[in-house]
Design an enzyme around this catalytic site. Structure first.
Site, PDB file in Angstrom:
ATOM      1  N   GLU A  99       1.036  -1.162  -0.172  1.00 43.24           N
ATOM      2  CA  GLU A  99      -0.486   0.278  -0.015  1.00 43.24           C
ATOM      3  C   GLU A  99       0.937   1.650  -0.004  1.00 43.24           C
ATOM      4  OE1 GLU A  99      -2.724   0.153   3.282  1.00 43.24           O
ATOM      5  OE2 GLU A  99      -3.229  -2.056   2.993  1.00 43.24           O
ATOM      6  N   CYS A 112       3.103   7.870   1.431  1.00 40.35           N
ATOM      7  CA  CYS A 112       3.621   7.217   2.211  1.00 40.35           C
ATOM      8  C   CYS A 112       3.963   5.867   1.685  1.00 40.35           C
ATOM      9  CB  CYS A 112       2.570   7.546   3.755  1.00 40.35           C
ATOM     10  SG  CYS A 112       3.236   6.461   4.466  1.00 40.35           S
ATOM     11  N   CYS A 119       5.391  -7.134   7.493  1.00 43.62           N
ATOM     12  CA  CYS A 119       6.194  -7.038   8.719  1.00 43.62           C
ATOM     13  C   CYS A 119       6.412  -8.268   9.760  1.00 43.62           C
ATOM     14  CB  CYS A 119       6.124  -5.839   9.583  1.00 43.62           C
ATOM     15  SG  CYS A 119       7.023  -4.877  10.574  1.00 43.62           S
ATOM     16  N   CYS A 123       4.646  -5.623  15.855  1.00 43.41           N
ATOM     17  CA  CYS A 123       4.221  -4.278  16.948  1.00 43.41           C
ATOM     18  C   CYS A 123       2.507  -4.719  16.915  1.00 43.41           C
ATOM     19  CB  CYS A 123       4.173  -2.954  16.808  1.00 43.41           C
ATOM     20  SG  CYS A 123       5.952  -2.772  15.875  1.00 43.41           S
ATOM     21  N   CYS A 126      -0.529  -2.808  15.287  1.00 40.81           N
ATOM     22  CA  CYS A 126      -0.090  -1.890  13.553  1.00 40.81           C
ATOM     23  C   CYS A 126      -0.956  -3.816  12.809  1.00 40.81           C
ATOM     24  CB  CYS A 126       1.350  -2.438  13.708  1.00 40.81           C
ATOM     25  SG  CYS A 126       1.436  -1.817  11.758  1.00 40.81           S
ATOM     26  N   GLY A 166       5.862  -2.473   6.246  1.00 42.92           N
ATOM     27  CA  GLY A 166       7.435  -2.914   6.928  1.00 42.92           C
ATOM     28  C   GLY A 166       7.647  -2.101   8.293  1.00 42.92           C
ATOM     29  N   SER A 221       9.305   5.715  16.178  1.00 43.46           N
ATOM     30  CA  SER A 221       8.310   4.865  17.176  1.00 43.46           C
ATOM     31  C   SER A 221       8.504   4.260  18.343  1.00 43.46           C
ATOM     32  CB  SER A 221       7.955   3.827  15.957  1.00 43.46           C
ATOM     33  OG  SER A 221       7.151   4.207  15.042  1.00 43.46           O
ATOM     34  N   CYS A 339      -2.436   2.835   7.581  1.00 48.37           N
ATOM     35  CA  CYS A 339      -1.362   1.396   6.294  1.00 48.37           C
ATOM     36  C   CYS A 339      -1.031   0.124   7.332  1.00 48.37           C
ATOM     37  CB  CYS A 339       0.489   1.407   7.094  1.00 48.37           C
ATOM     38  SG  CYS A 339       1.485   1.573   8.468  1.00 48.37           S
TER      39      CYS A 339
HETATM   40  N1  SAH Z   1       7.607  -0.472  11.252  1.00 49.15           N
HETATM   41  C1  SAH Z   1       7.991   1.251  10.527  1.00 49.15           C
HETATM   42  C2  SAH Z   1       7.561   1.963   9.606  1.00 49.15           C
HETATM   43  C3  SAH Z   1       5.811   1.905   9.306  1.00 49.15           C
HETATM   44  S1  SAH Z   1       4.599   2.296  10.346  1.00 49.15           S
HETATM   45  C4  SAH Z   1       7.769   1.880  12.167  1.00 49.15           C
HETATM   46  O1  SAH Z   1       7.482   1.502  12.853  1.00 49.15           O
HETATM   47  O2  SAH Z   1       7.733   2.829  12.788  1.00 49.15           O
HETATM   48  C5  SAH Z   1       4.502   3.979  10.913  1.00 49.15           C
HETATM   49  C6  SAH Z   1       4.046   4.691  11.958  1.00 49.15           C
HETATM   50  O3  SAH Z   1       2.394   4.077  11.909  1.00 49.15           O
HETATM   51  C7  SAH Z   1       4.820   3.696  13.176  1.00 49.15           C
HETATM   52  O4  SAH Z   1       5.153   5.400  14.165  1.00 49.15           O
HETATM   53  C8  SAH Z   1       3.946   3.219  14.016  1.00 49.15           C
HETATM   54  O5  SAH Z   1       4.154   2.860  14.530  1.00 49.15           O
HETATM   55  C9  SAH Z   1       2.252   3.517  13.712  1.00 49.15           C
HETATM   56  N2  SAH Z   1       1.439   2.640  13.208  1.00 49.15           N
HETATM   57  C10 SAH Z   1       1.017   0.994  12.899  1.00 49.15           C
HETATM   58  N3  SAH Z   1      -0.128   1.421  13.635  1.00 49.15           N
HETATM   59  C11 SAH Z   1      -1.000   1.812  13.925  1.00 49.15           C
HETATM   60  C12 SAH Z   1      -2.434   2.511  15.089  1.00 49.15           C
HETATM   61  N4  SAH Z   1      -2.838   1.040  14.315  1.00 49.15           N
HETATM   62  N5  SAH Z   1      -2.250   3.102  15.035  1.00 49.15           N
HETATM   63  C13 SAH Z   1      -1.334   4.418  14.857  1.00 49.15           C
HETATM   64  N6  SAH Z   1      -0.241   4.153  15.038  1.00 49.15           N
HETATM   65  C14 SAH Z   1       0.635   3.388  14.498  1.00 49.15           C
END
Ligand code: SAH
Length: 348
Positions: A99, A112, A119, A123, A126, A166, A221, A339
């Site tokens: 995406e 973005c 991934c 997390c 996510c 990712g 993050s 994402c």
């Molecule tokens: N892997 C990298 C980049 C991708 S995620 C990272 O962890 O930074 C991009 C951002 O979106 C990160 O800060 C991630 O923690 C956040 N993110 C992912 N899912 C989310 C959600 N459901 N709500 C808010 N932020 C989220």
């Protein structure tokens, strides 16, 4: 460095100008031809060698033998009614999906981009991680997300954030290659000052990245102010804890002089109390940085929630404690622009 596809043809869009120059001279052609080919690919964005009309038919045939030009297909496009956000679901040549999200800011359009198919980081909040990890993206596949979004939307993209599906630092070499291609004056020529790279905190790679002094903005993050709360939502914290991460961040700032941005996804009853704000303020004391508060985006597989009201309350706490923080603008809320959510519908 050179990626080959199944037919052993070289993925020409992943080659930097220097690499292409070397290969072109190996094929017995003058170096300036490499620059011409590079401009056809990255500025005029042709999809076949036959369109490269200032290259001889004979050399074009040779190029066809040695190289392939990768492509991405727009599989689904969601346009927001609230703002000019467009979300793309792309299909890769091997049938995998990724995406990208096109967002409009005062200073221009930002894309973005995804850096991996799925991934490994796990997390908890996510969506990108739920279907697991399939593979790394090639530099060309990261770049093509920009080229296809520009082609499809007719909008010029001037900024890029590596915050899609990712973990960019888990695909380090291809991501660095992508950044070299992106900022090349003979290519898309997007300054790395307009690029943000977000990481969940792969500490050794943060040190490696710092040494390159790329001028991009590093986003961390963080999402929690102590190890207990962070480990509960981010398994990576068990590998590199907050102390190690903060040490790497200080070193990154000292080496590059670039202010770091900390992402803080606010989750009700997990990391949103005044005490959490106090711990965060202590952690970031004497550190030139910025905190980006994001009300956690609800994903259907999990129960985490928050709203903008809590985000503004938390910002006020941080403000009182002297920490520079903003609440991230919500774009494309009506199209689920967070994402990983669209790809999930396509994965069995
Ligand atoms: N892997 C990298 C980049 C991708 S995620 C990272 O962890 O930074 C991009 C951002 O979106 C990160 O800060 C991630 O923690 C956040 N993110 C992912 N899912 C989310 C959600 N459901 N709500 C808010 N932020 C989220």
């Amino acid at each position: 460095m050179i990626n080959k596809d199944n037919n052993s043809k070289i993925d020409i869009l992943s080659l930097t100008l220097d690499e292409l120059t070397d290969v072109v001279s190996e094929l017995g052609e003058k170096a300036f031809r490499a620059k011409q080919i590079f401009q056809w690919l990255h500025q005029k964005r042709v999809r076949t060698f036959d369109e490269m009309t200032n290259i001889s038919a004979q050399f074009r045939a040779k190029l066809q033998d040695y190289f392939c030009i990768k492509s991405l297909f727009v599989c689904k496009r969601l346009e927001s009614d609230n703002d000019n956000t467009v979300k793309y679901l792309y299909e890769l040549e091997d049938g995998n999906h990724i995406e990208s999200v096109l967002m409009e800011y005062n200073h221009g359009n930002t894309l973005c981009v995804s850096t991996q198919v799925g991934c490994k980081m796990g997390c908890r909040f996510c969506a990108s991680t739920i279907a697991g990890f399939k593979r790394d993206l090639l530099a060309s596949e990261i770049l093509l997300q920009i080229y296809e979004a520009e082609r499809d939307s007719g909008r010029h993209i001037s900024g890029v954030v590596l915050m899609g599906i990712g973990e960019p630092l888990d695909n380090y070499d291809n991501v660095i290659n992508f950044l070299t291609l992106l900022s090349c004056p003979e290519g898309a020529n997007i300054s790395l000052r307009h690029v943000s790279l977000s990481t969940c905190g792969l500490v050794p790679k943060i040190y490696e990245l710092a040494k390159l002094k790329l001028g991009l903005t590093l986003s961390i993050s963080l999402h929690a102010p102590d190890n207990k709360a962070r480990s509960e939502i981010m398994p990576v914290n068990d590998r590199y804890d907050i102390n190690e991460l903060m040490k790497a961040c200080h070193s990154y700032f000292e080496t590059t002089g670039r202010r770091i941005s900390f992402e803080y996804a606010l989750i009700d009853d997990h990391n949103d109390s005044f005490e959490d704000a106090q711990k965060l303020a202590k952690l970031l004391k004497n550190f030139i940085c910025h905190v980006n508060i994001i009300p956690v985006n609800k994903i259907k597989e999990r129960n985490f929630k928050s709203d903008r009201k809590s985000a503004y309350r938390f910002q006020k706490y941080l403000d009182e404690l002297g920490v520079n923080a903003t609440v991230r603008r919500t774009l494309g809320a009506d199209i689920d622009a967070a994402c990983g959510q669209l790809r999930r519908e396509y994965e069995i």
